[in-house]
Enzyme design. Structure first.
Site, PDB file in Angstrom:
ATOM      1  N   ASP A 199       0.824  -1.199   0.000  1.00 30.05           N
ATOM      2  CA  ASP A 199       0.000   0.000   0.000  1.00 30.05           C
ATOM      3  C   ASP A 199       0.870   1.268   0.000  1.00 30.05           C
ATOM      4  O   ASP A 199       0.607   2.217  -0.728  1.00 30.05           O
ATOM      5  CB  ASP A 199      -0.891  -0.054   1.248  1.00 30.05           C
ATOM      6  CG  ASP A 199      -2.065   0.873   1.131  1.00 30.05           C
ATOM      7  OD1 ASP A 199      -2.793   0.762   0.122  1.00 30.05           O
ATOM      8  OD2 ASP A 199      -2.241   1.730   2.023  1.00 30.05           O
ATOM      9  N   LYS A 205       1.495   4.348  -2.848  1.00 26.53           N
ATOM     10  CA  LYS A 205       1.353   5.779  -2.553  1.00 26.53           C
ATOM     11  C   LYS A 205       2.583   6.570  -3.002  1.00 26.53           C
ATOM     12  O   LYS A 205       2.457   7.628  -3.618  1.00 26.53           O
ATOM     13  CB  LYS A 205       1.123   5.982  -1.054  1.00 26.53           C
ATOM     14  CG  LYS A 205      -0.253   5.511  -0.597  1.00 26.53           C
ATOM     15  CD  LYS A 205      -0.403   5.661   0.900  1.00 26.53           C
ATOM     16  CE  LYS A 205      -1.754   5.135   1.350  1.00 26.53           C
ATOM     17  NZ  LYS A 205      -1.863   5.075   2.805  1.00 26.53           N
TER      18      LYS A 205
END
Ligand code: ADP
Ligand code: ASP
Ligand code: MG
Length: 815
Positions: A678, A682
């Site tokens: 994750d 980003k």
């Protein structure tokens, strides 16, 4: 003397006719009146239907006649005391018998001439005026009746006969000069030829009848009583925000009605304009409302645009070919051909190259026009000098109207850019010679959107309506809708943004309401909606074809991320918190960005990094202002920050991860957070937004999880593995203690390389004191060299993420 005209809805039934009688009786106390009435609502259509059926040998015309008869008998029975009904009822029956006889004739002959059609249509007004005159007599003894056919004389252009004013005016003046009645009721729409054959003045023509009478008797005023509060800035049935126009000049009213404002039949203005008689449009159902006052006074108002109207069913015919160039006679010939075929040309545009000429006509005339033109230019077509004409149907004309528009610059620019921004394709442009209108030809399917966008642009004090189509109503989605519900009024009052949710969908259900979903009870509405279907959802969004449409993705679903291109291509903006699209292959990310530019549709994803924190917007502004990002250092996982902030001697790693899940800080599959994927997504998005090209595989992911934890295939096994490897995590903690530092999962980008991984952060580092589930980003740029630009704050949680999505939506509203 005053002339009052009541339209079809105003006299639709006994209940409405009673309102009409009130208005008439009240005004008759002050002066003499002529009351012109339309047929009962829809009766003219029914008569037309019956005549076509009869001529087509379809016996069901009798049912239509029975329906018409019933409407009138019902009305009469309610308006007249029982004791006096019998004679009147039998009179109506006699009229209906007469009508039926004529229709029987059409049926037997299988034929309907224009002349017979007019005779049949005249029954609508004959019946209505009879009922109303009799009802009025009950209340006002000194009232009378006059058949308009005896006063209004026309040629025999059946269907839309032209009035002979030289004969008509004296007939009217003489009649009223010797008439004593306080009120005279007359049928609208119908007239007769000099030898007494019934004619009609064109559909909607009762307004015209009233104007002809008003002109002849020099009335003080002509009142048109209808079912709306006047002439509106746009058709109120299509544009909800339309407002009645208080005052308007004859010319403006004429232009609006010519371009389709049905509330006034276009020829109505002529007879009263000559005598300077004002027209007052009023609402029978709201008699106190001001209505619209039409006169020769040009009222100055801040807005040069008075109204917007449109004409449906337009066909565009283009004639082109090398043979058109320099041949001055070709347009002349074209118009001759059209005039011989009796075609009414609504507008013309000629390309400056003279290579082609384009005309707009009613679609009903298209076939005749096409054949006539191709025949007229047969030789040139055979010689390939001119192409057979190109016919485009399903179009409509929209027009901005205003007396003062000619004195303002840039109005057409404003009009066309407004349409362009909303993906309304303009097929042709025509500026009226009067300079009182600017008109454009567009596709019929876009008319609602076009009228509403233009109305918003020119009349709504710059209020912008945003139409949201929301997919995903979990934790974040729910908060988002709550925030909209709460802020709607504020946005309207302060930012002039009218936010509407048109569609909602979760994985099971979807619900649409083109007028905006009630946000008070959206859960129940959605629950009772139809079964969710992504393709059907997309199709419906396109069908709605609303201005300023925004697709809002609040899912984490890859298939939903795959749909963005389809929306952007329709000029529908996309706002998303779903990271998948922007962290997918660079090609895909780049394509979405370029579609967004090409179709003028914003693509915003602020919440992909740091939830509601303004991180992406900041990078965009840095780059736009010419700065260059050299290095990024960030803690971008609220969940990992929460975990490492709470993991200590008293709380095992396993327990803390469990707790993060319970509090909703991790993904349903916590491995996505703990593995670092994750965070990698980003930082990749930040790198790309900084102007660098990179793929997810290029980011080095230094996972802190033991291989055995990574290899688990379900949540239970994963949590079990965290217990089994407790020693591994405790060792990390001990090392941090020993180094007098804290554990942080850091994302980094420098010298074209990026990595994510656990780091020991010393006390003097800005990351050391990062609390709870906060995020922090440091941007080292050409301008921020020693002291980086720092953004810090809550980086996870439903409310802040929802507010980030909200901010993106508002950004679009402010464009
Ligand atoms: P009537 O039967 O009273 O003659 P019409 O149906 O002919 O009434 O005209 C009124 C209708 O015109 C309204 O109900 C509205 O739907 C339509 N209309 C179209 N454009 C406009 C406009 N600009 N302002 C007001 N009404 C309009
Ligand atoms: N009844 C006619 C029509 O429907 C005329 C009118 O209502 O003005 O067209
Ligand atoms: Mg009308």
């Amino acid at each position: 003397m005053k002339v009052l005209k009541f339209g079809g809805t105003s006299v639709a039934n006994a209940q409405n006719i009673k309102l009409v009688l009130d208005i008439v009786i009240n005004q008759a106390q002050k002066e003499k009146l002529v009351v012109v009435v339309s047929a009962l609502s829809k009766v003219t259509d029914l008569l037309q239907q019956a005549s076509l059926k009869a001529a087509a040998n379809d016996e069901s015309y009798k049912e239509v006649v029975a329906d018409i008869e019933k409407k009138h008998l019902d009305a009469l029975k309610e308006l007249i005391p029982v004791s006096e009904q019998s004679g009147l009822l039998s009179h109506i029956k006699r009229i209906i018998n007469h009508l039926e006889t004529i229709l029987d004739g059409c049926f037997l002959l299988g034929e309907l001439s224009a002349r017979t059609s007019d005779t049949i249509l005249s029954f609508g007004e004959l019946l209505s005026s009879y009922v109303i005159a009799e009802a009025l007599k009950q209340n006002l003894k000194n009232s009378g009746y006059k058949d308009s056919r005896e006063l209004i004389k026309t040629n025999t252009n059946f269907g839309k006969a032209a009035v002979n004013f030289d004969i008509t005016n004296p007939l009217i003046t003489d009649y009223f000069a010797s008439n004593e009645a306080q009120v005279v009721v007359m049928p609208g729409f119908i007239a007769s030829s000099v030898d007494g054959i019934s004619t009609t003045l064109g559909r909607g023509g009762s307004d015209y009848t009233a104007a002809i009478i008003a002109g002849a008797v020099n009335a003080t005023e002509l009142e048109i009583w209808t079912d709306v509060n006047g002439m509106f800035t746009a058709n109120p049935k299509i544009v909800k925000q339309a407002q009645p126009i208080a005052t308007i000049s004859y010319q403006e009213a004429m232009e609006l009605s010519h371009f389709g404002a049905k509330v006034l039949y276009p020829p109505t203005i002529q007879p009263v304009l000559r005598k300077n008689i004002p027209i007052h449009i009023k609402n029978t159902f709201e008699p106190r409302a001001e209505g619209t006052y039409i006169s020769n006074k040009v009222t100055s108002s801040a807005n040069p645009v008075k109204g917007i109207s449109h004409i449906d069913n337009i066909t565009l015919i283009t004639l082109e070919g090398p043979g058109m160039i320099g041949v001055s006679g070709s347009s002349k010939r074209l118009f001759e051909v059209l005039s011989q075929a009796n075609i009414n040309v609504i507008f013309i545009t000629q390309a400056s190259s003279e290579h082609s000429i384009c005309i707009g006509i009613l679609t009903d005339d298209a076939e005749v026009a096409e054949n006539a033109i191709n025949k007229g230019f047969e030789i040139e077509i055979l010689q390939n000098k001119i192409d057979p004409c190109i016919v485009e149907k399903n179009l409509c004309i929209i027009a901005l109207v205003g007396e003062n528009m000619k004195n303002y610059q840039g109005l057409s620019g404003k009009m066309f850019s407004t349409l362009g921004k909303n993906n309304v394709n303009i097929r042709a442009i025509a500026q009226g010679a009067s300079e009182r209108n600017i008109s454009a030809v567009i596709n019929e399917k876009d008319v609602k959107k076009a009228l509403n966008t233009l109305h918003e642009r020119f009349f709504e004090d710059n209020t912008k309506q945003l139409n949201l189509f929301v997919m995903g109503v979990g934790n974040v989605g729910e908060k988002f809708i709550e925030q909209i519900h709460q802020q709607r009024k504020f946005l309207k009052d302060n930012l002039k943004i009218n936010l509407r949710v048109i569609a909602l969908s979760n994985s099971r259900k979807m619900y649409f309401d083109e007028d905006g979903i009630s946000l008070k009870d959206w859960q129940a509405l959605l629950e009772n909606g139809e079964a969710a279907n992504k393709e059907a959802f997309i199709e419906k969004v396109k069908e709605c074809n609303l201005r300023n449409s925004i697709f809002v993705d609040i899912t984490a679903n890859a298939a939903v991320a795959d749909t963005y291109a389809q929306f952007l291509k329709e000029s529908i903006a996309v706002v998303t918190c779903n990271k998948i699209a922007c962290s997918s292959a660079f090609e895909n990310y780049k394509n979405l960005k370029s579609l967004s530019r090409k179709y003028n549709a914003p693509f915003l994803f602020e919440t992909n990094v740091g939830a509601g924190l303004p991180i992406i917007d900041t990078v965009k502004n840095l780059i736009a202002s010419g700065d260059k990002v050299n290095k990024i250092q960030a803690v971008l996982s609220g969940s990992l920050n929460f975990i490492f902030n709470n993991f200590d001697e008293n709380h095992s790693f396993h327990d803390v991860v469990k707790e993060a899940g319970v509090q909703g800080f991790t993904e349903p599959d916590p491995k996505i957070d703990l593995s670092g994927i994750d965070v990698a997504r980003k930082i990749l998005i930040l790198i790309r937004e900084s102007g660098y090209q990179m793929e997810i595989e290029d980011i080095e992911n230094q996972s802190f999880l033991p291989a055995a934890c990574m290899e688990t295939t379900n949540n239970d096994d994963f949590f079990q593995s965290l217990i089994q490897h407790a020693a591994h995590f405790e060792a990390l903690l001990a090392e941090a203690k020993q180094k007098d530092s804290r554990l942080k999962f850091v994302a980094q980008f420098e010298n074209g390389k990026a990595s994510v991984g656990l780091q020991f952060i010393p006390k003097d580092h800005p990351f050391y004191n990062l609390e709870g589930k906060d995020n922090i980003v440091l941007f080292f740029t050409e301008r921020y060299v020693d002291q980086p630009l720092l953004i810090k704050g809550a980086g996870a949680g439903a409310a802040v993420t929802a507010s980030g999505i909200f901010a993106d939506v508002i950004r679009i509203g402010n464009v």
